[in-house]
Design a protein around this motif. Structure first.
Motif, PDB file in Angstrom:
ATOM      1  N   GLU A 316     -64.876  31.274 -32.805  1.00  0.00           N
ATOM      2  CA  GLU A 316     -65.205  30.394 -34.048  1.00  0.00           C
ATOM      3  C   GLU A 316     -64.040  30.187 -34.853  1.00  0.00           C
ATOM      4  O   GLU A 316     -63.873  28.915 -35.369  1.00  0.00           O
ATOM      5  CB  GLU A 316     -66.465  31.438 -34.901  1.00  0.00           C
ATOM      6  N   TYR A 319     -62.630  27.332 -32.962  1.00  0.00           N
ATOM      7  CA  TYR A 319     -63.287  25.896 -33.029  1.00  0.00           C
ATOM      8  C   TYR A 319     -63.011  25.369 -34.439  1.00  0.00           C
ATOM      9  O   TYR A 319     -62.967  24.025 -34.644  1.00  0.00           O
ATOM     10  CB  TYR A 319     -64.892  26.307 -33.036  1.00  0.00           C
ATOM     11  N   LYS A 320     -62.949  26.393 -35.401  1.00  0.00           N
ATOM     12  CA  LYS A 320     -62.523  25.796 -36.912  1.00  0.00           C
ATOM     13  C   LYS A 320     -61.269  25.068 -36.717  1.00  0.00           C
ATOM     14  O   LYS A 320     -60.992  24.202 -37.810  1.00  0.00           O
ATOM     15  CB  LYS A 320     -62.427  27.135 -37.818  1.00  0.00           C
ATOM     16  N   ARG A 321     -60.187  25.438 -36.069  1.00  0.00           N
ATOM     17  CA  ARG A 321     -58.999  24.555 -35.857  1.00  0.00           C
ATOM     18  C   ARG A 321     -59.047  23.442 -35.157  1.00  0.00           C
ATOM     19  O   ARG A 321     -58.736  22.361 -35.616  1.00  0.00           O
ATOM     20  CB  ARG A 321     -58.133  25.544 -34.947  1.00  0.00           C
ATOM     21  N   GLU A 323     -62.150  21.730 -35.376  1.00  0.00           N
ATOM     22  CA  GLU A 323     -62.903  21.118 -36.311  1.00  0.00           C
ATOM     23  C   GLU A 323     -62.018  20.416 -37.498  1.00  0.00           C
ATOM     24  O   GLU A 323     -62.322  19.420 -38.046  1.00  0.00           O
ATOM     25  CB  GLU A 323     -63.945  21.836 -37.376  1.00  0.00           C
ATOM     26  N   ALA A 324     -61.064  21.373 -37.955  1.00  0.00           N
ATOM     27  CA  ALA A 324     -59.960  20.730 -38.880  1.00  0.00           C
ATOM     28  C   ALA A 324     -59.412  19.380 -38.050  1.00  0.00           C
ATOM     29  O   ALA A 324     -59.179  18.116 -38.890  1.00  0.00           O
ATOM     30  CB  ALA A 324     -58.993  21.558 -39.243  1.00  0.00           C
ATOM     31  N   THR A 340     -69.836  20.202 -31.955  1.00  0.00           N
ATOM     32  CA  THR A 340     -69.656  21.022 -32.928  1.00  0.00           C
ATOM     33  C   THR A 340     -69.760  22.668 -32.623  1.00  0.00           C
ATOM     34  O   THR A 340     -69.813  23.540 -33.522  1.00  0.00           O
ATOM     35  CB  THR A 340     -70.793  20.726 -34.216  1.00  0.00           C
TER      36      THR A 340
END
Ligand code: FAD
Ligand code: UDP
Length: 376
Positions: A316, A319-321, A323-324, A340
């Motif tokens: 996660e 993934y957040k990186r 997503e940014a 996503t």
């Protein structure tokens, strides 16, 4: 020049193609690297004339009436409530665990109330429920966890449940009554003529052109378009520049037997034995009549097409990186299970795609009015 390029003809890409073509009256080039539409929900008739799901059993269920209404424009429905048995200690028992599971496993005759006490005496106190193991041991205790969940999860994900987020096993409830349906949702029905037929109707629009066996990476430089929807793996879009996100895959062994029925329900799980996790018999899902029957065995693996994001804290974070990074790309929207990195069911992907369309409408309307203001 297309107004939109959409990468991936699964639920995410197809819903957005349909919305953009019909509601914005803009042109869409929908591409997929596979040889068919429908993504993982693709179904087809095999050589024996039996409707099978190429990528394992897909059962439609939702609590969202708006999603049912949207899809009902493209399909009629056939009522089907999913039931699953699990082979444990040599017996075929209902999963999710319910009153009959426990009574038959231990040769007991408990009432629902007594079963509450049975679980209460066995469940472990867990300070903070974080992992897929915590969810189960804090509900039914360690012995049932080991019998029904630990082996299945290790096979399915390649890691112990203690290494996975709680969201993984929280998908499966525990019941003290005799309800043996796999899902509790208010709407549980299958597309009457199958998923592929539903996708065909969804994509049957003069503004939509479909190109199969076409990888975005091979055509991105040569096909002009103004905006894009991307539903493939998000790390691949960015050439894995922050490292690869783990996805779990499956190998499907499809067979047809010269007999009318193989097992009593559509899916039988094997948490304790066998290299495969489960066997699906499609005729239970579709209601099809035939003197033959078709089955799929699922063998989890790390190699092959990405099917599941792996819900785990460290993944996660990565993934957040991504997503940014994705948020910085102009005129590209990332949607669906791979883009996503969400362990979403079909209805959730439809919901996400419809919500994205709403955002696109707002953003482009705001952009258009800004452009008009600038011109004035
Ligand atoms: P996908 O269906 O994966 O579509 C993405 C598409 O993008 C693919 O067709 C892929 O080929 C294409 N693509 C990717 N990269 C590129 C590229 N570079 N160029 C061109 N094309 C590309 N959900 C339920 O609700 N009920 C169930 O019972 C259920 N059972 C499941 C069983 C299995 C074995 C699996 C794997 C999933 C199951 N699901 C189920 C989940 C369901 O499959 C997904 O929620 C849904 O299909 C996701 O749709 P999507 O469009 O996000 O992704
Ligand atoms: N699970 C399990 N035993 C079962 C059924 C499920 O251990 O008999 C665990 C397993 O980790 C699985 C998760 O619960 O991946 C979620 O199950 P679900 O049926 O929702 O998974 P799906 O096949 O829909 O992805």
């Amino acid at each position: 020049m297309f107004d939109w390029m959409i990468v991936g003809a699964g639920f995410a890409g197809s819903v957005l193609a349909e919305r953009i073509a019909s509601q914005r009256n803009e042109t869409v080039l929908l591409i997929d690297r596979r040889s068919h539409i429908g993504g993982n929900a693709f179904d087809c008739y095999n050589e024996a004339g039996i409707l099978i799901h190429r990528y394992g059993p897909h059962i439609f269920h939702t609590n969202a009436q708006s999603i049912v209404e949207y899809l009902s424009q493209f399909t009629a429905w056939r009522p089907y409530e999913h039931r699953v048995l699990s082979q444990v200690d040599g017996k075929l028992l209902p999963i999710p665990i319910n009153l009959d599971t426990i009574n038959r496993l231990y040769d007991l005759d408990l009432t629902s109330e007594a079963l509450e006490g049975f679980f209460a005496a066995r469940r472990e106190r867990v300070e903070e429920i974080r992992t897929a193991e915590d969810v189960v041991v804090s509900t039914v205790g360690r012995e049932l966890y080991e019998k029904f969940f630990q082996g299945y999860t290790r096979k399915q994900w390649g890691v112990d449940p203690s290494q996975l987020s709680k969201s993984v096993t929280a998908r499966v409830p525990t019941r003290t009554n005799r309800d043996d349906r796999y899902f509790g949702d208010s709407f549980q029905q299958m597309p009457a003529e199958g998923y592929t037929r539903m996708f065909q109707r969804m994509l049957d629009h003069p503004n939509i052109k479909i190109m199969l066996q076409t990888d975005y990476r091979d055509v991105r430089a040569s096909i002009p378009f103004r905006r894009m929807i991307y539903t493939g793996p998000v790390d691949e879009y960015f050439d894995w520049r922050l490292g690869a996100l783990p996805y779990r895959s499956l190998r499907f062994d499809h067979i047809t037997l010269d007999q009318e029925q193989f097992q009593p329900v559509a899916v039988v799980n094997y948490p304790q034995t066998e290299a495969y996790t489960r066997i699906t018999e499609y005729k239970h899902l579709t209601g099809q009549q035939s003197t033959k029957t078709s089955l799929t065995y699922e063998y989890p693996t790390d190699v092959g097409d990405p099917y599941y994001p792996v819900p785990r804290a460290e993944n996660e974070v990565l993934y957040k990186r991504y997503e940014a990074l994705a948020a910085e790309v102009r005129d590209v929207w990332f949607v669906g299970r791979l883009a996503t990195y969400r362990y979403y069911n079909m209805d959730q992907v439809v919901g996400q795609a419809l919500a994205t369309f709403g955002r696109i409408q707002m953003q482009l309307a705001a952009g258009a009015s800004t452009a008009v203001e600038a011109a004035e």
